[in-house]
Design an enzyme around this catalytic site. Structure first.
Site, mmCIF file in Angstrom:
data_model
loop_
_atom_site.group_PDB
_atom_site.id
_atom_site.type_symbol
_atom_site.label_atom_id
_atom_site.label_comp_id
_atom_site.label_asym_id
_atom_site.label_seq_id
_atom_site.Cartn_x
_atom_site.Cartn_y
_atom_site.Cartn_z
ATOM 1 N N GLU A 62 0.801 -1.221 0.000
ATOM 2 C CA GLU A 62 0.000 0.000 0.000
ATOM 3 C C GLU A 62 0.833 1.271 0.000
ATOM 4 O O GLU A 62 0.498 2.246 -0.671
ATOM 5 C CB GLU A 62 -0.963 -0.018 1.190
ATOM 6 C CG GLU A 62 -2.137 -0.962 1.046
ATOM 7 C CD GLU A 62 -1.795 -2.418 1.303
ATOM 8 O OE1 GLU A 62 -2.607 -3.302 1.001
ATOM 9 O OE2 GLU A 62 -0.672 -2.659 1.830
ATOM 10 N N HIS A 131 -10.749 -5.420 8.166
ATOM 11 C CA HIS A 131 -11.633 -5.465 7.013
ATOM 12 C C HIS A 131 -12.913 -4.653 7.241
ATOM 13 O O HIS A 131 -13.742 -4.570 6.337
ATOM 14 C CB HIS A 131 -12.021 -6.907 6.685
ATOM 15 C CG HIS A 131 -10.879 -7.765 6.263
ATOM 16 N ND1 HIS A 131 -9.970 -8.268 7.158
ATOM 17 C CD2 HIS A 131 -10.490 -8.201 5.033
ATOM 18 C CE1 HIS A 131 -9.067 -8.999 6.504
ATOM 19 N NE2 HIS A 131 -9.366 -8.964 5.219
#
Length: 336
Positions: A62, A131
Site C-alpha cells: 500500500e 476489514h
C-alpha cells in the site's frame, strides 16, 4: 434515456469508466483491480475496455501504491487508487499524511496532488478486524485532504466524478455494505447532467435527506440509511425527525446542519466509527457552539463502541442500529 435499477457498486464502476473515457490523464490502479476487477468488482471490465496502461494491478504494498500515485500526480496525471479494505490503508498513512496532504502547500502551489484514494470501509458484511474499520477520523484530522463518503446510489456516481475532477487529493470512503443497495435512476440522464454542469454539487453541501421538525439526525455514509429507517419508525409514534446526509466530511457544511438544528432544537449525531476523538465528536462540538441558544437538549451521539472491531457474531451490537437511535432520541429531554 430510461430509468433502471442500478446498484451502488455499478454507479461507482460507471463513474470510473466515464472518468477514464473523458479524461486521458485518469489512471486506475491497486491490488487486484485489473483482471479480477477488485475484491468488490468496482473496477470490473475497466482493463478490458481501456487497456492495462489505464487500469492495472500493483504489488501488495500500500505504501508503494500511494508513493507511486504521488509521483504520477506530480507529473500532471490523475491517479485513482484502491486500498481494497479500510485497515489495509494504514501502511500507506505516512505517505498520505506526509506527502499527499502537504505537497501542494510545501511547493507553494506549484505541484498539485490531484488524486483519489478509494477506501471501502465500515462493517455489516460479516468481516473481521482489518476489514471493517471506520477510519475516517484519521484523514479528516489531516489538513490538506478532502474526505468524501456517499450514502446513495446517485451520490456514488456524482461524488466519485467530483472527487476525480477535484484539483485536491480526496480520500473517498465507500460504505461496503451499501455496495449491493439499489435505486431506480436514469444513469444516462445523470451522466448528461454531470457533463453539462447541472447536476447537484455535493462537495461541502450536505442535503436534507428527510424533512422533520422535532429533532435532527446528522450522519454520513453507511449510517444514513439507518437514520432514515429510524426516522420512519419515529414517525409512527408521532415524532417528526429530520435527517441530514453530510456527503462530505471535509469540507464540512456548517450552514445546512446549523439551520436544521436551529429549526428542530434537538440533534443526534450517528456514525459507525468509535465515538472518542471522532468525526462525530467534532460535529457535536460545532453544533453545540453554533446552535447553543436554539437547543432544547444537549446534542447526543450514537456511535460504534471504543473497541477493536468485533467478530461477525457481535458486529450488530457495535454498529448503530435503529433501536439505539430511537432510544437516544427518547433521551433528548422532551419533558417541559
Amino acid at each position: 434515456m430510461s430509468v433502471q435499477k442500478i446498484s451502488f457498486a455499478k454507479a461507482l464502476n460507471t463513474a470510473l469508466a466515464d472518468a477514464l473515457a473523458t479524461d486521458p490523464s485518469v489512471l486506475v490502479f491497486g491490488e487486484d483491480v485489473g483482471t479480477l476487477g477488485g475484491v468488490f468488482r468496482i473496477t470490473d471490465g475497466l482493463t478490458a475496455k481501456f487497456g492495462r496502461e489505464r487500469c492495472f494491478d500493483t504489488p501488495l504494498a500500500e505504501s508503494g501504491i500511494i508513493g507511486t500515485a504521488v509521483g504520477i500526480a506530480m507529473n500532471g496525471m490523475r491517479p485513482v487508487v484502491e486500498m481494497q479494505f479500510d485497515a489495509f490503508a494504514y501502511p500507506a498513512f505516512e505517505q498520505i499524511a506526509s506527502h499527499v496532504a502537504k505537497m501542494h502547500n510545501r511547493t507553494r502551489g506549484k505541484l498539485g496532488m490531484q488524486m483519489v484514494i478509494r477506501i471501502p470501509y465500515g462493517g455489516g458484511v460479516g468481516g473481521v478486524e482489518h476489514h471493517c474499520d471506520s477510519s475516517e477520523s484519521y484523514y479528516a484530522h489531516t489538513p490538506g485532504l478532502k474526505v468524501f463518503t456517499p450514502a446513495s446510489v446517485t451520490d456514488a456516481y456524482l461524488m466519485l466524478r467530483e472527487a476525480i475532477d477535484s484539483p485536491d487529493p480526496v480520500v473517498f470512503f465507500e460504505p461496503k455494505r451499501l455496495y449491493w443497495s439499489t435505486a431506480q435512476i436514469d444513469l444516462d440522464e445523470l451522466r448528461e447532467q454531470y457533463a453539462n454542469g447541472t447536476a447537484p454539487k455535493r462537495e461541502g453541501h450536505a442535503v436534507v435527506a428527510r424533512e422533520g421538525t422535532d429533532a435532527t439526525l446528522i450522519s454520513y455514509g453507511p449510517s444514513v440509511p439507518v437514520c432514515l429507517s429510524a426516522a420512519e419508525e419515529a414517525a409512527q409514534d408521532g415524532m417528526s425527525v429530520e435527517v441530514i446526509d453530510l456527503g462530505t466530511i471535509v469540507p464540512y457544511d456548517d450552514e445546512t446542519v446549523a439551520a436544521s438544528v436551529r429549526k428542530t432544537g434537538r440533534a443526534v449525531v450517528v456514525a459507525e466509527a468509535q465515538g472518542f476523538a471522532s468525526v462525530a465528536s467534532e460535529i457535536v462540538a460545532r453544533t453545540q457552539q453554533r446552535c447553543f441558544h436554539s437547543l432544547a437538549a444537549p446534542v447526543l451521539r450514537v456511535t460504534g463502541f471504543d473497541i477493536p472491531y468485533p467478530s461477525p457474531a457481535f458486529e450488530h451490537h457495535h454498529i448503530p442500529s435503529v433501536e439505539r437511535i430511537l432510544d437516544t432520541l427518547d433521551e433528548l429531554q422532551w419533558e417541559d
